[in-house]
Write a protein that holds these residues in place. Structure first.
Motif, mmCIF file in Angstrom:
data_model
loop_
_atom_site.group_PDB
_atom_site.id
_atom_site.type_symbol
_atom_site.label_atom_id
_atom_site.label_comp_id
_atom_site.label_asym_id
_atom_site.label_seq_id
_atom_site.Cartn_x
_atom_site.Cartn_y
_atom_site.Cartn_z
ATOM 1 N N UNK B 329 0.860 -1.175 0.000
ATOM 2 C CA UNK B 329 0.000 0.000 0.000
ATOM 3 C C UNK B 329 0.900 1.229 0.000
ATOM 4 N N UNK B 330 0.675 2.141 -0.936
ATOM 5 C CA UNK B 330 1.553 3.315 -1.015
ATOM 6 C C UNK B 330 1.657 4.049 0.329
ATOM 7 N N UNK B 331 2.868 4.342 0.737
ATOM 8 C CA UNK B 331 3.074 5.065 1.982
ATOM 9 C C UNK B 331 3.256 4.187 3.203
ATOM 10 N N UNK B 332 2.824 2.925 3.112
ATOM 11 C CA UNK B 332 3.014 1.992 4.222
ATOM 12 C C UNK B 332 4.472 1.551 4.286
ATOM 13 N N UNK B 333 4.881 0.960 5.431
ATOM 14 C CA UNK B 333 6.222 0.350 5.463
ATOM 15 C C UNK B 333 6.261 -0.805 4.460
ATOM 16 N N UNK B 334 7.465 -1.263 4.165
ATOM 17 C CA UNK B 334 7.564 -2.393 3.241
ATOM 18 C C UNK B 334 6.754 -3.574 3.793
ATOM 19 N N UNK B 335 6.108 -4.297 2.874
ATOM 20 C CA UNK B 335 5.187 -5.366 3.273
ATOM 21 C C UNK B 335 5.915 -6.696 3.426
ATOM 22 N N UNK B 336 5.368 -7.547 4.294
ATOM 23 C CA UNK B 336 5.858 -8.930 4.365
ATOM 24 C C UNK B 336 5.632 -9.587 3.006
ATOM 25 N N UNK B 337 6.605 -10.283 2.517
ATOM 26 C CA UNK B 337 6.414 -10.867 1.182
ATOM 27 C C UNK B 337 5.317 -11.921 1.193
ATOM 28 N N UNK B 338 5.020 -12.481 2.361
ATOM 29 C CA UNK B 338 3.941 -13.469 2.444
ATOM 30 C C UNK B 338 2.571 -12.851 2.152
ATOM 31 N N UNK B 339 2.505 -11.530 2.169
ATOM 32 C CA UNK B 339 1.228 -10.879 1.883
ATOM 33 C C UNK B 339 0.989 -10.637 0.395
ATOM 34 N N UNK B 340 1.976 -10.932 -0.418
ATOM 35 C CA UNK B 340 1.776 -10.811 -1.867
ATOM 36 C C UNK B 340 1.112 -12.080 -2.404
ATOM 37 N N UNK B 341 0.104 -11.872 -3.248
ATOM 38 C CA UNK B 341 -0.605 -13.032 -3.808
ATOM 39 C C UNK B 341 0.362 -13.955 -4.568
ATOM 40 N N UNK B 342 1.308 -13.352 -5.284
ATOM 41 C CA UNK B 342 2.235 -14.184 -6.049
ATOM 42 C C UNK B 342 3.093 -15.071 -5.134
ATOM 43 N N UNK B 343 3.438 -14.561 -3.964
ATOM 44 C CA UNK B 343 4.225 -15.370 -3.018
ATOM 45 C C UNK B 343 3.356 -16.470 -2.410
ATOM 46 N N UNK B 344 2.124 -16.137 -2.073
ATOM 47 C CA UNK B 344 1.193 -17.134 -1.527
ATOM 48 C C UNK B 344 0.977 -18.264 -2.530
ATOM 49 N N UNK B 345 0.867 -17.880 -3.795
ATOM 50 C CA UNK B 345 0.598 -18.868 -4.829
ATOM 51 C C UNK B 345 1.807 -19.786 -5.041
ATOM 52 N N UNK B 346 3.003 -19.288 -4.687
ATOM 53 C CA UNK B 346 4.165 -20.170 -4.757
ATOM 54 C C UNK B 346 4.190 -21.133 -3.571
ATOM 55 N N UNK B 347 3.999 -20.593 -2.369
ATOM 56 C CA UNK B 347 4.292 -21.391 -1.174
ATOM 57 C C UNK B 347 3.120 -22.224 -0.671
ATOM 58 N N UNK B 348 1.915 -21.657 -0.692
ATOM 59 C CA UNK B 348 0.822 -22.357 -0.004
ATOM 60 C C UNK B 348 0.417 -23.660 -0.696
ATOM 61 N N UNK B 349 0.439 -23.726 -2.033
ATOM 62 C CA UNK B 349 0.183 -25.041 -2.645
ATOM 63 C C UNK B 349 1.227 -26.091 -2.233
ATOM 64 N N UNK B 350 2.454 -25.673 -1.998
ATOM 65 C CA UNK B 350 3.471 -26.638 -1.551
ATOM 66 C C UNK B 350 3.136 -27.151 -0.153
ATOM 67 N N UNK B 351 2.648 -26.228 0.667
ATOM 68 C CA UNK B 351 2.243 -26.614 2.021
ATOM 69 C C UNK B 351 1.097 -27.627 1.954
ATOM 70 N N UNK B 352 0.113 -27.340 1.113
ATOM 71 C CA UNK B 352 -1.017 -28.262 0.953
ATOM 72 C C UNK B 352 -0.542 -29.604 0.412
ATOM 73 N N UNK B 353 0.437 -29.551 -0.478
ATOM 74 C CA UNK B 353 0.979 -30.785 -1.053
ATOM 75 C C UNK B 353 1.666 -31.631 0.021
#
Lengths: 675, 675
Positions: B329-353
């Motif tokens: 979000x513009x003006x916010x501190x840098x975000x946790x990368x886990x909050x990006x949809x692209x990062x979730x889409x990489x990691x969470x399916x592996x967790x489910x697997x």
């Protein structure tokens, strides 16, 4: 083939005659191998220069790669330093000039052995960011290696996002110096190559503070180690970041600064300057400089990415023509594994991909050259398209090539797991390129941003750049193929790839718009669409690669044999991509179930066709054995002899008996009375 | 988060308090973390035993893994021998009995550090193939490490195809001995673990020749090195095959035999025996023995495959909750990368697997146990189904897990490329499992052969095994989902996976049949369909995993919180697979374009839901920091501190100044007068 018996193998020399199983593959190529080599090199003259350089490298013992797979990180680093300086001296002696083709082939052939790669970036950054005086002072010293430099941008806690960098440079008007500091742990510089154990100087990026106010990132040239004894200067903590998956020849390092003072004239000041009174003065435009980031991506695709995929294909395909396993036909001798459809389906699409990326990288170079000329003339309008293309092609080339190398490696079974095959190090090196020079997901989303903008412009009837012209000009219906042969028509598959790219982008754009209309904040909506946006960018770039490969073919229409084989490879690349992504192409019934079956058959039919020329097609790449450094991939196909000879040299076979004496003997002695 | 300044970091100790960015992730898990840990362990009591073992390992300095990433192959091997023998002694002292859970947890926790893995296979092969006298003579010696054994089957030129092995054993009636020979270079034994530098004995597989006639492969127990001084016995050439992608702790070796004589009683003779007159006598059935190959695959999935994927998920997800990058979000501190949809889409399916494979491996164990009991009672009819399941699940688990680990590694950016992250070695180790214990393509085609047979039986109205029941009972129409929420119904997606598996198999079967009807030879037709057959087998096994995950959930229906989170993971696993393979599901319009959009939305909607529990879901796996051995993945999330501390210990920071003195100083001195 009659089996070679053990007694026929000389233990100390590799036989020079070619394995008949490989030899026969070279008997009747359907095309002129040398001609295709010339085409890839860019002309017969370049082939000759390349061979001159590579023959010299192959024969110079100082540049030997023997035993490389046995070396520790420390040994690889020392070799990197030694070879780099030796090479620089030799190139001078031979009169191979800076920027000339000989030098270029040298560094391309040896890059994975050398150090001082980021030292070259250090030089380029001074050339790009420094004033004429700064260039005159520093560049000659660096070019002669009288100083060693590094380019220190990335920090422990910060990568892609430059604005997040934390290192500070505070100007002290009293002393006319910048005071550089690493204010937090996460602010330490981390990863720069040549920093860990080599560099005496660094271009350090830091937030500039003038009178308490931040002026953003600026580059500072500073000394970090003594030229006399190499010890870190006061306030400097510097070291190596330790072992990595590959790049043992590079000393990636860390750097901590504590009140290190840098004279005012050491801020690289081509684009902004700090005046003695602490005022900041901007000058000129840094848009040309923006091209230097792109040029690195353009260059790496051909020099670091495609070449590695070509090596992996060479190794795996030659090995697959020699390796025999199981009966294909009952009662026959064991079959070459290259004759199995499953093996062809692993390797031949990678081969087609290597050719595809070769041609698309030439295309990208042309686009770049044109944009560069324009930019010098003050025309900047092609930059967004160039950036989107370079980012996207960097992504698809690194992703497909690294997974392709791993497919090649696994297709060589157990022997592909041995470092002596050469394949593991090709993978571990190449896969780093998915992360460096712009992390791939970040780059894809930048390309997507460009596409979304063009999509909107096309909808509003505005003109859009040529690489995305399909976004406005096309009216997609259904695929017009009626039989499987129709899918060997580039017009058919280019249309399909355009339709897919259009459709993927449209899906994402509609979702993005509807979220915003529902009141979702723009940044949140973007994040919620980012998986689909990244995929749309991939589909777009995939289309670009297919189209540029098909266009490149046309240049060789008068050379029937070369044209035919390149056409097969282009068809295979295109159909393989469709086969793997049928769902995208089936949306809205663009492809029917029956057409998907035709694509599959057309794709599978190509495999045995290309298989016949598979070995000549990798011979085209014309790698020397030294360059491949693979027990499985050498030109003579003497796979098993070489594996055995190389294994015997492993340090694991030259240890003292300490493990036996210490741990095993005390136990084994208990068996002596019982056996 | 307030940044920790450098002065707050003690250089010699890692802070024990938890990074607030990670701590907050653990504040409100939606489920009982300890309960889910117990479920994965198989009960609270087992969790307790596991923790006892792991706490001991964590605290025993003899088993430390510190500095492992800095060690050479030779050092890793020595450590493997030392730790293995230390562990064996300790387990005896603690009274942890053979086959008991303590011992099992020990070897599971430490397997990548230990030697003597194939020594254990040597023991098992004697138990499985030897007579009672042979067992009584050899097994006690091996179990006490008074001898060290290996299992020598694979040859330099021969892997999967046992009939192709070339080593010969010719019986000499006069001396009552077998004469063993390596007749060609490609016949040398290659790859057996513990052979290169350790083994004194080997079970060698060779073609038995009696009176000039071949009797096929048989196992021969022979001594290869002296127990007194470890030198190879006469006629034996033995050594190490050199560096590999991983497994530095294992001394994979080669073995050449030249007229080595083995007494008649050393052929392992449970199933066939050579009589003094040179007659071969077969006895009993080796079908039980056939199970020993399957049991290895069943065991490896849980112990070597799923556990590594779980580790990679733990590291990458914890790191992604700590790493911050760019503004979301513009003006916010840098975000946790886990909050990006692209990062979730990489990691969470592996967790489910990882969860999916945990449950399917329990299912496979149950099927195996039942088949084992039946086999002992002389009922062999379940063996083909068991073999098809074990082969297929081995393939999907190793393929998905190894690519999943690499996704996790790349999702950690540059730091994932450092060995200190722990991720590179997880990948390089796991990916070997795609090749060993049955090469994956070979195994898939074995499963496909079973499926084609069942498909034919179903068509003819014969009964077929339960795991393929859908081949006969189903009448597939269109998918019945009307809105995206319908895709969260397991009945809906299980039906979809069945339909896809059916359809893929049918495509291959029809093609196979029509080729044969056209007069193509059976073996050629099979080869021409093998890409599609392998894919059909993959689709079948994918369905099995989805269905078994969904079934496993049902056991926890009364525990709402645990059930809910497992259901989310099961849904994610199923929908992710559909999202990646939409084309297969769209054939014949089973899924429409609109339904594909629903699958996509349903899949993407799950990501933020699971993201909320992502850290608790990896905490469930309950790995000790020692076991993870990762600077990025430790429980306390002190990522940057640990990277820095570990890097400083790297041997690359403790070298003498030789490189500087030899290569750099002579150049740098030229700059002294100029700066």
């Amino acid at each position: 083939m009659k089996k070679r018996s053990l007694s026929q193998i000389s233990p100390n020399s590799i036989m020079k005659d070619v394995n008949p199983d490989l030899d026969i593959e070279r008997q009747n190529p359907s095309f002129d191998v040398e001609r295709l080599t010339n085409i890839l090199d860019g002309g017969a003259e370049k082939t000759q220069i390349r061979r001159t350089v590579e023959t010299w490298i192959q024969n110079d013992p100082e540049l030997s790669r023997e035993n490389q797979y046995f070396q520790s990180q420390n040994e690889r680093y020392e070799e990197g330093i030694r070879k780099s300086l030796y090479l620089a001296k030799k190139m001078d002696e031979m009169g191979w000039v800076e920027g000339g083709p000989h030098r270029d082939y040298c560094s391309r052939s040896l890059s994975s052995d050398l150090a001082f790669n980021v030292h070259q970036v250090f030089v380029k950054s001074i050339l790009g960011l420094g004033t004429d005086e700064q260039i005159a002072k520093w560049v000659p010293l660096a070019q002669k290696f009288y100083i060693a430099g590094t380019y220190a941008q990335t920090e422990l806690g910060h990568g892609t996002y430059l604005r997040g960098l934390e290192t500070t440079a505070t100007f002290d008007v009293a002393t006319q110096e910048f005071i550089l500091n690493t204010p937090t742990l996460s602010a330490m510089k981390w990863w720069p190559g040549d920093l860990g154990r080599t560099a005496t100087h660094a271009v350090v990026f830091a937030q500039l503070y003038l009178n308490g106010k931040s002026y953003g990132m600026h580059p500072f040239l500073m000394q970090i180690r003594s030229l006399r004894d190499h010890s870190p200067l006061p306030g400097v903590t510097v070291g190596d970041i330790g072992p990595k998956m590959n790049f043992e020849n590079v000393d990636n390092g860390f750097l901590v600064l504590k009140n290190v003072r840098v004279p005012r004239e050491n801020m690289l000041a081509r684009f902004s300057q700090v005046l003695p009174d602490g005022q900041c003065k901007k000058q000129g435009t840094d848009k040309i400089n923006y091209l230097t980031m792109i040029v690195v991506r353009v260059a790496m695709i051909q020099r670091e990415v495609v070449i590695i995929l070509m090596k992996a294909c060479t190794i795996a395909i030659r090995y697959s023509a020699v390796r025999r396993q199981s009966e294909l036909k009952p009662g026959d001798p064991e079959a070459k594994i290259l004759d199995y459809q499953t093996q062809q389906q692993k390797l031949l699409p990678q081969l087609a991909t290597a050719y595809a990326f070769h041609f698309v990288s030439s295309y990208l170079q042309e686009v770049f050259d044109k944009a560069y000329t324009d930019t010098k003339e003050g025309k900047f309008d092609q930059l967004p398209e160039l950036h989107a293309l370079a980012s996207g092609i960097k992504v698809i080339a690194t992703e497909y090539s690294s997974s392709g190398v791993e497919v090649c490696r696994k297709a060589c079974g157990g022997h592909g797991y041995s470092l002596l095959s050469g394949l593991p190090s090709l993978y571990t090196r190449l896969v780093a390129s998915c992360t460096y020079e712009g992390e791939n997901t970040v780059l894809l989303l930048q390309t997507a941003r460009f596409l979304i903008k063009c999509f909107g412009m096309a909808k509003d009837g505005h003109p859009i750049p040529s690489s995305v012209a399909y976004l406005s000009s096309k009216n997609f219906g259904k695929c017009q193929a009626w039989k499987k042969g129709d899918f060997l028509n580039p017009d058919v598959y280019i249309d399909a790839y355009q339709q897919r790219a259009f459709r993927m982008l449209q899906n994402a754009a509609i979702k993005l718009q509807s979220l915003v209309q529902l009141g979702v904040a723009q940044h949140e909506a973007w994040n919620s669409c980012s998986v689909q946006l990244a995929w749309a960018a991939m589909a777009h770039i995939h289309y670009i690669v297919v189209e540029q490969f098909a266009k490149a073919l046309q240049r060789y229409e008068r050379e029937a044999d070369v044209h035919r084989i390149l056409k097969h490879l282009c068809d295979l690349f295109a159909l393989h991509g469709m086969y793997l992504n049928t769902g995208d192409f089936m949306q809205d019934g663009y492809l029917s179930t029956e057409q998907v079956a035709m694509v599959t058959e057309s794709y599978l039919d190509l495999l045995p066709v290309i298989r016949r020329d598979a070995v000549p097609l990798v011979d085209v790449f014309d790698f020397t054995d030294t360059s491949l450094n693979s027990a499985l991939g050498s030109y003579d196909g003497r796979v098993y002899e070489r594996l055995y000879e190389w294994a015997k040299k492993s340090p694991t076979n030259n240890q003292d008996k300490r493990v036996f004496e210490t741990y095993l003997k005390p136990l084994f002695k208990n068996a002596l009375s019982k056996l």
